[in-house]
Design an enzyme around this catalytic site. Structure first.
Site, short mmCIF file in Angstrom:
data_model
loop_
_atom_site.label_atom_id
_atom_site.label_comp_id
_atom_site.label_asym_id
_atom_site.label_seq_id
_atom_site.Cartn_x
_atom_site.Cartn_y
_atom_site.Cartn_z
N ASP A 8 0.10 72.20 7.16
CA ASP A 8 -0.52 72.32 8.47
C ASP A 8 0.31 71.44 9.40
O ASP A 8 1.12 70.62 8.95
CB ASP A 8 -1.97 71.85 8.39
N ASP A 10 -0.88 70.06 13.19
CA ASP A 10 -1.68 69.09 13.94
C ASP A 10 -2.61 68.35 12.98
O ASP A 10 -3.37 68.98 12.23
CB ASP A 10 -2.52 69.78 15.00
N ASP A 169 -5.57 68.87 6.93
CA ASP A 169 -6.51 67.79 7.23
C ASP A 169 -7.91 68.27 7.61
O ASP A 169 -8.75 67.44 7.99
CB ASP A 169 -5.97 66.92 8.37
#
Length: 218
Positions: A8, A10, A169
């Site tokens: 991922d 961001d 996240d």
């Protein structure tokens, strides 16, 4: 040994929260709506521009198709002017990427940020890193947690999904990894909590980027 890592962006490789929050708050102010504190954006971001603006706008405005369309357009413009203002790689990320390259582990990025912005920030912050694929949200293609794009990345790289570590996240990332048959790893330095990551299926949680290296072999 795992052959590849799908990242991922961001909240995983880059701390983009302040720039995203500043952009959306500028849009809200321009439209006459109240802004939000920085911490609120930890739960607003991660699922694409449309969902971000639905979460940030007042409910009545979010349900108005014309207001939502205008807000999304303004957000893209505001954010384009802030891509490099406060965003930074998380500590240890540059070292992790270099270590993976030395080990011959192939790397790719899959984000729900619009595809043009993904390309810009990756070229800016990681100019020396050889990612095989760098991909963001594209028109007509379902965003994460739909696993389709992750499976497409694996197919284009010629690597079975089971041979990927997936580092993210948020619950969106863990659901994407599981749906694609990849090994889901939760980044504790990102936007969400360890509890959320565990509940959404993270097989491992790591507190620092370098800990990913220890997961390459069973």
């Amino acid at each position: 040994m795992k052959q590849a890592v799908l990242f991922d962006l961001d909240g995983t490789l880059l701390d983009t929260l302040e720039d995203l929050a500043d952009a959306v708050n500028a849009v809200l102010s321009a439209l006459g709506y109240p802004s939000h504190p920085l911490e609120a954006y930890r739960y607003f971001v991660g699922d694409g521009v449309e969902t971000l603006m639905r979460r940030a706008l007042p409910p009545a405005a979010a349900s108005d198709a014309e207001i939502l369309r205008r807000a999304m357009g303004l957000q893209r413009s505001e954010y384009a002017n802030r891509l490099f203002a406060k965003t930074r790689p998380y500590p240890g990320v540059i070292e992790l990427l270099a270590d993976l390259e030395r080990r011959g582990v192939r790397m790719a990025i899959l984000s729900n940020k619009p595809d043009p912005a993904v390309g810009e920030v990756v070229r800016h912050y990681f100019p020396e890193v050889r990612f095989t694929i760098v991909r963001g949200a594209r028109p007509g293609v379902p965003v994460k947690p739909d696993p389709g794009s992750a499976l497409q990345v694996a197919g284009e790289m010629g690597i079975p999904p089971a041979d990927f570590l997936y580092l993210g996240d948020t619950n969106t990332d863990m659901r994407t990894a599981i749906g694609a048959g990849m090994f889901p790893v939760g980044a504790l330095w990102g936007f969400r909590t360890g509890e959320e990551l565990r509940e959404s299926g993270a097989a491992k949680l790591i507190a620092r980027p370098g800990e990913l290296i220890g997961l390459l072999t069973p």
